[in-house]
Design a protein around this motif. Structure first.
Motif, PDB file in Angstrom:
ATOM      1  N   THR A  31       0.814  -1.225   0.000  1.00  0.00           N
ATOM      2  CA  THR A  31       0.000   0.000   0.000  1.00  0.00           C
ATOM      3  C   THR A  31       0.841   1.267   0.000  1.00  0.00           C
ATOM      4  OG1 THR A  31      -0.174  -0.229   2.408  1.00  0.00           O
ATOM      5  CG2 THR A  31      -2.007  -1.061   1.085  1.00  0.00           C
ATOM      6  N   GLU A  32       2.115   1.142   0.322  1.00  0.00           N
ATOM      7  CA  GLU A  32       3.022   2.293   0.278  1.00  0.00           C
ATOM      8  C   GLU A  32       4.396   1.833  -0.170  1.00  0.00           C
ATOM      9  OE1 GLU A  32       5.019   5.476   3.353  1.00  0.00           O
ATOM     10  OE2 GLU A  32       2.902   4.949   3.639  1.00  0.00           O
ATOM     11  N   LEU A  33       4.916   2.458  -1.212  1.00  0.00           N
ATOM     12  CA  LEU A  33       6.231   2.103  -1.743  1.00  0.00           C
ATOM     13  C   LEU A  33       7.343   2.484  -0.775  1.00  0.00           C
ATOM     14  CD1 LEU A  33       6.054   3.327  -5.436  1.00  0.00           C
ATOM     15  CD2 LEU A  33       6.464   0.970  -4.723  1.00  0.00           C
ATOM     16  N   PRO A  34       8.415   1.714  -0.756  1.00  0.00           N
ATOM     17  CA  PRO A  34       9.615   2.184  -0.062  1.00  0.00           C
ATOM     18  C   PRO A  34      10.068   3.516  -0.662  1.00  0.00           C
ATOM     19  CG  PRO A  34       9.820  -0.140  -0.651  1.00  0.00           C
ATOM     20  CD  PRO A  34       8.596   0.370  -1.341  1.00  0.00           C
ATOM     21  N   SER A  35      10.687   4.357   0.146  1.00  0.00           N
ATOM     22  CA  SER A  35      11.074   5.696  -0.326  1.00  0.00           C
ATOM     23  C   SER A  35      12.108   5.642  -1.443  1.00  0.00           C
ATOM     24  CB  SER A  35      11.621   6.523   0.845  1.00  0.00           C
ATOM     25  OG  SER A  35      12.756   5.899   1.414  1.00  0.00           O
ATOM     26  N   ASN A  36      12.895   4.565  -1.484  1.00  0.00           N
ATOM     27  CA  ASN A  36      13.937   4.439  -2.511  1.00  0.00           C
ATOM     28  C   ASN A  36      13.500   3.576  -3.691  1.00  0.00           C
ATOM     29  OD1 ASN A  36      13.872   2.129  -0.946  1.00  0.00           O
ATOM     30  ND2 ASN A  36      16.089   1.819  -0.920  1.00  0.00           N
ATOM     31  N   ALA A  37      12.201   3.301  -3.799  1.00  0.00           N
ATOM     32  CA  ALA A  37      11.689   2.405  -4.853  1.00  0.00           C
ATOM     33  C   ALA A  37      11.098   3.181  -6.027  1.00  0.00           C
ATOM     34  CB  ALA A  37      10.631   1.473  -4.276  1.00  0.00           C
ATOM     35  N   ILE A  38      11.129   2.537  -7.182  1.00  0.00           N
ATOM     36  CA  ILE A  38      10.497   3.054  -8.400  1.00  0.00           C
ATOM     37  C   ILE A  38       9.269   2.198  -8.685  1.00  0.00           C
ATOM     38  CG2 ILE A  38      10.783   3.394 -10.897  1.00  0.00           C
ATOM     39  CD1 ILE A  38      13.861   3.602 -10.260  1.00  0.00           C
ATOM     40  N   HIS A  39       8.135   2.832  -8.828  1.00  0.00           N
ATOM     41  CA  HIS A  39       6.875   2.122  -9.119  1.00  0.00           C
ATOM     42  C   HIS A  39       6.901   1.697 -10.581  1.00  0.00           C
ATOM     43  CE1 HIS A  39       2.171   2.291  -9.031  1.00  0.00           C
ATOM     44  NE2 HIS A  39       2.643   1.053  -9.107  1.00  0.00           N
ATOM     45  N   THR A  40       6.939   0.386 -10.832  1.00  0.00           N
ATOM     46  CA  THR A  40       7.103  -0.113 -12.200  1.00  0.00           C
ATOM     47  C   THR A  40       5.816  -0.630 -12.838  1.00  0.00           C
ATOM     48  OG1 THR A  40       7.767  -2.267 -11.316  1.00  0.00           O
ATOM     49  CG2 THR A  40       9.533  -0.694 -11.876  1.00  0.00           C
ATOM     50  N   LEU A  41       4.959  -1.293 -12.039  1.00  0.00           N
ATOM     51  CA  LEU A  41       3.783  -1.963 -12.597  1.00  0.00           C
ATOM     52  C   LEU A  41       2.542  -1.648 -11.768  1.00  0.00           C
ATOM     53  CD1 LEU A  41       5.376  -5.521 -13.093  1.00  0.00           C
ATOM     54  CD2 LEU A  41       5.214  -3.701 -14.802  1.00  0.00           C
ATOM     55  N   GLU A  42       1.387  -1.602 -12.444  1.00  0.00           N
ATOM     56  CA  GLU A  42       0.127  -1.442 -11.735  1.00  0.00           C
ATOM     57  C   GLU A  42      -0.944  -2.286 -12.402  1.00  0.00           C
ATOM     58  OE1 GLU A  42      -1.137   2.615 -11.749  1.00  0.00           O
ATOM     59  OE2 GLU A  42      -1.453   2.678 -13.928  1.00  0.00           O
ATOM     60  N   ALA A  43      -1.943  -2.664 -11.621  1.00  0.00           N
ATOM     61  CA  ALA A  43      -3.099  -3.404 -12.127  1.00  0.00           C
ATOM     62  C   ALA A  43      -4.357  -2.731 -11.597  1.00  0.00           C
ATOM     63  CB  ALA A  43      -3.046  -4.865 -11.666  1.00  0.00           C
ATOM     64  N   HIS A  44      -5.481  -3.000 -12.242  1.00  0.00           N
ATOM     65  CA  HIS A  44      -6.745  -2.373 -11.836  1.00  0.00           C
ATOM     66  C   HIS A  44      -7.086  -2.728 -10.400  1.00  0.00           C
ATOM     67  CE1 HIS A  44     -10.741  -0.664 -12.207  1.00  0.00           C
ATOM     68  NE2 HIS A  44     -11.246  -1.791 -11.741  1.00  0.00           N
ATOM     69  N   HIS A  45      -6.827  -3.982 -10.009  1.00  0.00           N
ATOM     70  CA  HIS A  45      -7.198  -4.425  -8.662  1.00  0.00           C
ATOM     71  C   HIS A  45      -6.108  -4.168  -7.630  1.00  0.00           C
ATOM     72  CE1 HIS A  45      -4.502  -7.748  -9.563  1.00  0.00           C
ATOM     73  NE2 HIS A  45      -4.603  -8.138  -8.299  1.00  0.00           N
ATOM     74  N   CYS A  46      -4.912  -3.733  -8.090  1.00  0.00           N
ATOM     75  CA  CYS A  46      -3.760  -3.620  -7.188  1.00  0.00           C
ATOM     76  C   CYS A  46      -2.807  -2.564  -7.752  1.00  0.00           C
ATOM     77  CB  CYS A  46      -3.057  -4.977  -7.065  1.00  0.00           C
ATOM     78  SG  CYS A  46      -1.551  -4.973  -6.082  1.00  0.00           S
ATOM     79  N   LYS A  47      -2.822  -1.369  -7.157  1.00  0.00           N
ATOM     80  CA  LYS A  47      -2.066  -0.257  -7.731  1.00  0.00           C
ATOM     81  C   LYS A  47      -0.574  -0.533  -7.779  1.00  0.00           C
ATOM     82  CE  LYS A  47      -1.289   4.717  -7.405  1.00  0.00           C
ATOM     83  NZ  LYS A  47      -1.540   4.910  -8.853  1.00  0.00           N
ATOM     84  N   ILE A  48       0.006  -1.018  -6.671  1.00  0.00           N
ATOM     85  CA  ILE A  48       1.445  -1.288  -6.650  1.00  0.00           C
ATOM     86  C   ILE A  48       1.648  -2.772  -6.962  1.00  0.00           C
ATOM     87  CG2 ILE A  48       3.591  -1.147  -5.321  1.00  0.00           C
ATOM     88  CD1 ILE A  48       2.253   1.044  -3.621  1.00  0.00           C
TER      89      ILE A  48
END
Length: 230
Positions: free
Chosen positions: A146-163
């Motif tokens: 539900t929350e990315l690590p501060s040093n992470a890059i958000h690479t993929l998302e899905a309709h049912h699951c944002k991260i």
């Protein structure tokens, strides 16, 4: 490429006889045909984890357990992820464990993710040099990042699951889905978890389990991230 596959579950004998353990599925369905890959299996529940000097990469499997649990073996695995210098690939539970290890957050999802799901690229990375327009993967999860690590890059998302996936550069890449799942295994666990998942969602997921997935693309991405020979 020497891969340490960290299995984070114990499946019953009937399932193992048909499909193998999760470590077997990861090797057999993703890397078995690659002559450049050698693997060794570890069981996280037994708190047996790899010596980073003996491997090029680790892959952390899925699990029915909660990644945020205070069970000793899960705490040990999270701590190992913080400390190791090995690049790691996280699958489902492994994706969540890595988020927590890097100070992200994981919690119960509003509803189960189950069956064949589409996902999309949020940010293209150098290891994503080739991918199809419509990406898809099998999923089976009750929790989500539900929350990315501060040093992470958000690479993929899905309709049912944002991260649905992230990268910590030079450390890890993750996938909430299961590129290693076969349709037969997906059907079996959908039937076994029908009461938890719900009749409607289970039926819908079973109808879609024969749809093609992006398994080959995911394997290519993993190898590119690891700078390994395909």
């Amino acid at each position: 490429m020497k891969i340490a596959i960290i299995d984070c579950d114990r499946l019953d004998k009937n399932i193992v006889n048909l499909f193998g353990n999760y470590g077997d599925m990861i090797y057999g369905n993703l890397f078995k045909d690659n002559p450049n890959v050698k693997v060794c299996f570890f069981n996280a529940i037994e708190q047996k984890l790899p010596n980073e000097n003996n491997f090029d990469v680790a892959i952390i499997s899925g699990s029915k357990s909660d990644s945020f649990s205070k069970i000793p073996w899960i705490i040990t695995l999270r701590d190992w992820c913080k400390q190791t210098s090995l690049p790691i690939v996280g699958i489902c539970f492994g994706h969540q464990i890595l988020a927590l290890a890097h100070e992200g957050q994981v919690s119960r999802a509003p509803m189960w993710g189950a069956g064949h799901k589409r996902f999309s690229v949020v940010e293209e990375r150098p290891w994503m040099d080739v991918y199809e327009q419509k990406l898809s993967m099998m999923v089976m999860h009750q929790d989500q990042v539900t929350e990315l690590p501060s040093n992470a890059i958000h690479t993929l998302e899905a309709h049912h699951c944002k991260i649905f996936g992230f990268e910590v550069p030079d450390r890890c890449i993750t996938f909430q889905g299961h590129p290693e799942y076969e349709a037969g295994y997906m059907r079996l666990i959908l039937e076994r978890r029908r009461k938890q998942i719900g009749e409607k969602l289970s039926d819908q997921a079973i109808r879609n389990i024969l749809l093609p997935t992006s398994k080959k693309t995911i394997v290519t991405w993993i190898c590119k991230f690891l700078k390994a020979d395909l």
